[in-house]
Design a protein around this motif. Structure first.
Motif, PDB file in Angstrom:
ATOM      1  N   PRO A  93     -72.733 -97.101 -14.584  1.00 10.40           N
ATOM      2  CA  PRO A  93     -72.174 -96.250 -15.638  1.00 10.40           C
ATOM      3  C   PRO A  93     -71.323 -97.078 -16.602  1.00 10.40           C
ATOM      4  O   PRO A  93     -70.104 -97.134 -16.498  1.00 10.40           O
ATOM      5  CB  PRO A  93     -71.352 -95.202 -14.870  1.00 10.40           C
ATOM      6  CG  PRO A  93     -71.137 -95.775 -13.509  1.00 10.40           C
ATOM      7  CD  PRO A  93     -72.139 -96.852 -13.264  1.00 10.40           C
ATOM      8  N   ASP A  94     -71.976 -97.741 -17.527  1.00  9.63           N
ATOM      9  CA  ASP A  94     -71.303 -98.628 -18.488  1.00  9.63           C
ATOM     10  C   ASP A  94     -71.996 -98.411 -19.828  1.00  9.63           C
ATOM     11  O   ASP A  94     -73.198 -98.688 -19.965  1.00  9.63           O
ATOM     12  CB  ASP A  94     -71.469-100.088 -18.011  1.00  9.63           C
ATOM     13  CG  ASP A  94     -70.725-101.089 -18.900  1.00  9.63           C
ATOM     14  OD1 ASP A  94     -70.556-100.792 -20.106  1.00  9.63           O
ATOM     15  OD2 ASP A  94     -70.340-102.148 -18.395  1.00  9.63           O
ATOM     16  N   MET A  95     -71.255 -97.874 -20.800  1.00  8.19           N
ATOM     17  CA  MET A  95     -71.864 -97.525 -22.093  1.00  8.19           C
ATOM     18  C   MET A  95     -72.435 -98.741 -22.816  1.00  8.19           C
ATOM     19  O   MET A  95     -73.197 -98.601 -23.767  1.00  8.19           O
ATOM     20  CB  MET A  95     -70.838 -96.805 -22.981  1.00  8.19           C
ATOM     21  CG  MET A  95     -70.627 -95.351 -22.641  1.00  8.19           C
ATOM     22  SD  MET A  95     -72.157 -94.377 -22.528  1.00  8.19           S
ATOM     23  CE  MET A  95     -72.740 -94.397 -24.218  1.00  8.19           C
ATOM     24  N   ARG A  96     -72.056 -99.939 -22.363  1.00  9.99           N
ATOM     25  CA  ARG A  96     -72.605-101.118 -23.042  1.00  9.99           C
ATOM     26  C   ARG A  96     -74.111-101.238 -22.809  1.00  9.99           C
ATOM     27  O   ARG A  96     -74.794-101.907 -23.588  1.00  9.99           O
ATOM     28  CB  ARG A  96     -71.860-102.380 -22.593  1.00  9.99           C
ATOM     29  CG  ARG A  96     -70.436-102.417 -23.173  1.00  9.99           C
ATOM     30  CD  ARG A  96     -69.666-103.596 -22.688  1.00  9.99           C
ATOM     31  NE  ARG A  96     -69.512-103.577 -21.235  1.00  9.99           N
ATOM     32  CZ  ARG A  96     -68.824-104.474 -20.549  1.00  9.99           C
ATOM     33  NH1 ARG A  96     -68.228-105.463 -21.192  1.00  9.99           N
ATOM     34  NH2 ARG A  96     -68.723-104.400 -19.231  1.00  9.99           N
ATOM     35  N   ILE A  97     -74.636-100.590 -21.762  1.00 11.66           N
ATOM     36  CA  ILE A  97     -76.095-100.684 -21.533  1.00 11.66           C
ATOM     37  C   ILE A  97     -76.860 -99.894 -22.613  1.00 11.66           C
ATOM     38  O   ILE A  97     -77.710-100.479 -23.299  1.00 11.66           O
ATOM     39  CB  ILE A  97     -76.460-100.244 -20.094  1.00 11.66           C
ATOM     40  CG1 ILE A  97     -75.790-101.198 -19.077  1.00 11.66           C
ATOM     41  CG2 ILE A  97     -77.974-100.229 -19.910  1.00 11.66           C
ATOM     42  CD1 ILE A  97     -76.002-100.812 -17.613  1.00 11.66           C
ATOM     43  N   PRO A  98     -76.568 -98.596 -22.800  1.00  8.37           N
ATOM     44  CA  PRO A  98     -77.296 -97.913 -23.889  1.00  8.37           C
ATOM     45  C   PRO A  98     -76.969 -98.455 -25.281  1.00  8.37           C
ATOM     46  O   PRO A  98     -77.832 -98.470 -26.163  1.00  8.37           O
ATOM     47  CB  PRO A  98     -76.864 -96.441 -23.739  1.00  8.37           C
ATOM     48  CG  PRO A  98     -75.670 -96.433 -22.857  1.00  8.37           C
ATOM     49  CD  PRO A  98     -75.772 -97.645 -21.990  1.00  8.37           C
ATOM     50  N   ILE A  99     -75.730 -98.908 -25.465  1.00  8.44           N
ATOM     51  CA  ILE A  99     -75.394 -99.461 -26.798  1.00  8.44           C
ATOM     52  C   ILE A  99     -76.216-100.735 -27.038  1.00  8.44           C
ATOM     53  O   ILE A  99     -76.763-100.949 -28.123  1.00  8.44           O
ATOM     54  CB  ILE A  99     -73.876 -99.746 -26.912  1.00  8.44           C
ATOM     55  CG1 ILE A  99     -73.075 -98.441 -26.861  1.00  8.44           C
ATOM     56  CG2 ILE A  99     -73.566-100.504 -28.210  1.00  8.44           C
ATOM     57  CD1 ILE A  99     -71.562 -98.617 -26.743  1.00  8.44           C
ATOM     58  N   ALA A 100     -76.328-101.574 -26.005  1.00 11.61           N
ATOM     59  CA  ALA A 100     -77.109-102.815 -26.140  1.00 11.61           C
ATOM     60  C   ALA A 100     -78.569-102.495 -26.444  1.00 11.61           C
ATOM     61  O   ALA A 100     -79.222-103.194 -27.221  1.00 11.61           O
ATOM     62  CB  ALA A 100     -77.006-103.645 -24.859  1.00 11.61           C
ATOM     63  N   TYR A 101     -79.051-101.425 -25.830  1.00 12.03           N
ATOM     64  CA  TYR A 101     -80.452-101.036 -26.076  1.00 12.03           C
ATOM     65  C   TYR A 101     -80.649-100.747 -27.571  1.00 12.03           C
ATOM     66  O   TYR A 101     -81.633-101.178 -28.180  1.00 12.03           O
ATOM     67  CB  TYR A 101     -80.803 -99.805 -25.232  1.00 12.03           C
ATOM     68  CG  TYR A 101     -82.264 -99.436 -25.325  1.00 12.03           C
ATOM     69  CD1 TYR A 101     -83.209-100.045 -24.512  1.00 12.03           C
ATOM     70  CD2 TYR A 101     -82.696 -98.493 -26.257  1.00 12.03           C
ATOM     71  CE1 TYR A 101     -84.560 -99.724 -24.620  1.00 12.03           C
ATOM     72  CE2 TYR A 101     -84.044 -98.165 -26.363  1.00 12.03           C
ATOM     73  CZ  TYR A 101     -84.969 -98.774 -25.545  1.00 12.03           C
ATOM     74  OH  TYR A 101     -86.305 -98.463 -25.651  1.00 12.03           O
ATOM     75  N   ALA A 102     -79.685-100.021 -28.143  1.00 12.28           N
ATOM     76  CA  ALA A 102     -79.787 -99.688 -29.574  1.00 12.28           C
ATOM     77  C   ALA A 102     -79.575-100.927 -30.446  1.00 12.28           C
ATOM     78  O   ALA A 102     -80.262-101.115 -31.449  1.00 12.28           O
ATOM     79  CB  ALA A 102     -78.772 -98.604 -29.924  1.00 12.28           C
ATOM     80  N   LEU A 103     -78.621-101.775 -30.048  1.00  9.66           N
ATOM     81  CA  LEU A 103     -78.336-102.969 -30.859  1.00  9.66           C
ATOM     82  C   LEU A 103     -79.549-103.896 -30.926  1.00  9.66           C
ATOM     83  O   LEU A 103     -79.855-104.462 -31.966  1.00  9.66           O
ATOM     84  CB  LEU A 103     -77.149-103.747 -30.263  1.00  9.66           C
ATOM     85  CG  LEU A 103     -75.740-103.248 -30.578  1.00  9.66           C
ATOM     86  CD1 LEU A 103     -74.711-104.063 -29.792  1.00  9.66           C
ATOM     87  CD2 LEU A 103     -75.437-103.340 -32.079  1.00  9.66           C
ATOM     88  N   ALA A 104     -80.216-104.062 -29.798  1.00  4.90           N
ATOM     89  CA  ALA A 104     -81.314-105.037 -29.736  1.00  4.90           C
ATOM     90  C   ALA A 104     -82.664-104.421 -30.085  1.00  4.90           C
ATOM     91  O   ALA A 104     -83.618-105.149 -30.320  1.00  4.90           O
ATOM     92  CB  ALA A 104     -81.385-105.636 -28.333  1.00  4.90           C
ATOM     93  N   TRP A 105     -82.746-103.083 -30.086  1.00  4.37           N
ATOM     94  CA  TRP A 105     -84.017-102.380 -30.273  1.00  4.37           C
ATOM     95  C   TRP A 105     -84.822-102.964 -31.434  1.00  4.37           C
ATOM     96  O   TRP A 105     -84.243-103.223 -32.466  1.00  4.37           O
ATOM     97  CB  TRP A 105     -83.720-100.883 -30.526  1.00  4.37           C
ATOM     98  CG  TRP A 105     -84.945-100.033 -30.611  1.00  4.37           C
ATOM     99  CD1 TRP A 105     -85.641 -99.493 -29.593  1.00  4.37           C
ATOM    100  CD2 TRP A 105     -85.607 -99.618 -31.816  1.00  4.37           C
ATOM    101  NE1 TRP A 105     -86.707 -98.761 -30.076  1.00  4.37           N
ATOM    102  CE2 TRP A 105     -86.703 -98.826 -31.438  1.00  4.37           C
ATOM    103  CE3 TRP A 105     -85.383 -99.849 -33.184  1.00  4.37           C
ATOM    104  CZ2 TRP A 105     -87.564 -98.267 -32.378  1.00  4.37           C
ATOM    105  CZ3 TRP A 105     -86.248 -99.293 -34.109  1.00  4.37           C
ATOM    106  CH2 TRP A 105     -87.329 -98.513 -33.697  1.00  4.37           C
ATOM    107  N   PRO A 106     -86.089-103.201 -31.331  1.00  4.82           N
ATOM    108  CA  PRO A 106     -86.962-102.858 -30.207  1.00  4.82           C
ATOM    109  C   PRO A 106     -87.010-103.917 -29.105  1.00  4.82           C
ATOM    110  O   PRO A 106     -87.882-103.847 -28.238  1.00  4.82           O
ATOM    111  CB  PRO A 106     -88.334-102.699 -30.864  1.00  4.82           C
ATOM    112  CG  PRO A 106     -88.294-103.650 -32.027  1.00  4.82           C
ATOM    113  CD  PRO A 106     -86.871-103.734 -32.474  1.00  4.82           C
ATOM    114  N   LYS A 107     -86.085-104.896 -29.158  1.00  3.93           N
ATOM    115  CA  LYS A 107     -86.057-105.893 -28.078  1.00  3.93           C
ATOM    116  C   LYS A 107     -84.998-105.474 -27.056  1.00  3.93           C
ATOM    117  O   LYS A 107     -84.482-104.374 -27.114  1.00  3.93           O
ATOM    118  CB  LYS A 107     -85.714-107.259 -28.663  1.00  3.93           C
ATOM    119  CG  LYS A 107     -86.762-107.762 -29.664  1.00  3.93           C
ATOM    120  CD  LYS A 107     -86.394-109.133 -30.128  1.00  3.93           C
ATOM    121  CE  LYS A 107     -87.397-109.641 -31.164  1.00  3.93           C
ATOM    122  NZ  LYS A 107     -86.851-110.751 -31.926  1.00  3.93           N
TER     123      LYS A 107
END
Ligand code: NDP
Length: 386
Positions: free
Chosen positions: A262-276
């Motif tokens: 449970p760490d918001m940095r995981i979904p935020i990282a997904y958006a930051l790097a998307w589509p990578k």
């Protein structure tokens, strides 16, 4: 090539987590603009530290102070509603929409209307403006990437699959700090108890929403608009460990889930790097260490906010806007110590019951309904307190 990022709500909890990831990867990102409501000192410090091009404070009276704090930094200062919307619409590869509440609606819409890729944390903006925002995204070629962990999980599970293959979405809920509390204990809950979430560290408003479970209600509406499924195909299950962030069931009976700490940095990282994908310092899952994952049905008696949100979604029209505005007022008053914890859902229900607003047809209509609802909810609170 580095990605240029604008962070709306840079001084908040999501803003801080976003900056943490960006600053760990200085070659991959540049900061175009950062914004805050009134926290000028923190905003200026972020702008200097990240070499942002522009810093915007929503409170116009604080422009001079922001200019002084930024003097000699090379970062431009601006203030007020229009400057905020201009910053949101301005040239950036990704706009992080992380203002809390309906206050984020206009800037988020400005980014959507400018056809930007928007990483959406500000769920209230989508709840209050629903189809107006998703239609604007389609019309303007904007992409909305959900940051809310549940919706990010669903987005990852769907991974571009056709909506015809999806039979239902299952949103997980931690159950908040009062999951096992008695009705009497919930009735006497203090702001300090309600804000202390067992799994997530978040801003005050979403923490209270998690405690009432209105957060899951807002997320239900958010999921409807993001993924186009009706209320009856969006289920909610309480999962106290917050390891499974949500699930998607497909027509063949397969169920895909996204798991993680449970760490918001995981979904935020997904958006930051998307589509990578990009690396994060988030803790890795230790399933054997966890040993078990629990699930239970939400308790509609102790957490009536869920029922109110589902009814608002099913009623449609102005109901989600009214639900959101009444909830924002009630949460604010609870945090200020004016009303009790269980009054939050009560005020929202009474406000919804008295509403006769027509369905909003524009963002101006949404704002008008939001403001009228705030006055009505405040009136109900004053009546109850007198
Ligand atoms: P915070 O309260 O921590 O931060 C809110 C941010 O919005 C701050 O930068 C604040 O500026 C700014 N802000 C507040 N009011 C206004 C306003 N009227 N005009 C312009 N800016 C404003 O909130 P969170 O980061 O917790 O939450 C942000 C959004 O993300 C919410 O919609 C929440 O539901 C959602 N979210 C949050 C999660 C979390 O883990 N925190 C998880 C999932 C979703 P200032 O500092 O000056 O007040």
């Amino acid at each position: 090539m580095s990605k240029s990022i604008t962070i709306l709500g840079a001084t908040g909890s999501i803003g801080t987590s976003t900056l943490d990831l960006i600053e760990r990867n200085p070659d991959d990102f540049t900061i175009r603009a950062v914004t805050a409501a009134s926290n000028v000192a923190a905003l200026a410090e972020i702008a200097r530290r990240t070499k942002a091009e522009l810093a915007v404070v929503a409170d116009e009276s604080l422009l001079r102070e922001l200019e002084q704090c930024l003097s000699g930094s090379g970062c431009k200062a601006a203030a007020g509603e229009t400057a905020l919307a201009d910053a949101a619409a301005g040239d950036a590869d990704l706009v992080i929409a992380a203002i809390v509440g309906c206050a984020g609606l206009k800037p988020t819409m400005a980014a959507v209307e400018a056809g930007r890729t928007v990483a959406l944390a500000n769920k209230e903006a989508l709840v209050t403006a629903g189809a107006l925002m998703t239609d604007a995204a389609t019309r303007n070629g904007a992409t909305i990437l959900p940051i809310d962990s549940e919706h990010n999980a669903i987005f990852q599970c769907i991974n571009g699959a056709s909506s015809q293959g999806i039979s239902r979405i299952i949103l997980t809920a931690s159950g908040g700090p009062f999951r096992t509390s008695s009705m009497a204990a919930i009735d006497n809950a203090t702001p300090a108890q309600a804000v202390a979430h067992p799994n997530w560290s978040m801003g005050a408003k979403i923490s209270i929403d998690s405690a009432t479970m209105m957060n899951k209600g807002l997320e239900l509406i958010e999921a409807h608009y993001l993924f186009g499924l009706p209320s009856e195909r969006i289920d909610i299950v309480v999962h106290p460990q917050s390891v499974i962030h949500s699930l998607v069931e497909f027509v063949d009976g397969s169920v895909l889930a996204q798991l993680g700490a449970p760490d918001m940095r995981i979904p935020i990282a997904y958006a930051l790097a998307w589509p990578k994908r990009m690396e994060t310092p988030a803790e890795r899952l230790d399933l054997a260490g966890l040993a078990r994952l629990d699930f239970e049905a939400p308790d509609a008696m102790r957490f009536p906010a869920l029922r109110l949100a589902r009814s608002a979604l099913e009623a449609g029209g102005a109901a989600p806007t009214v639900l959101n505005a009444a909830n924002e007022v009630a949460v604010e008053r609870f945090l200020a110590g004016t009303i009790g914890f269980t009054d939050i859902a009560r005020i929202v229900e009474q406000t919804l019951n008295r509403d006769v607003s027509p369905a909003p047809r524009s963002i101006d209509d949404v704002i008008a309904i939001d403001q009228a609802t705030r006055r009505r909810a405040s009136g109900l609170i004053e009546e109850a307190c007198s």
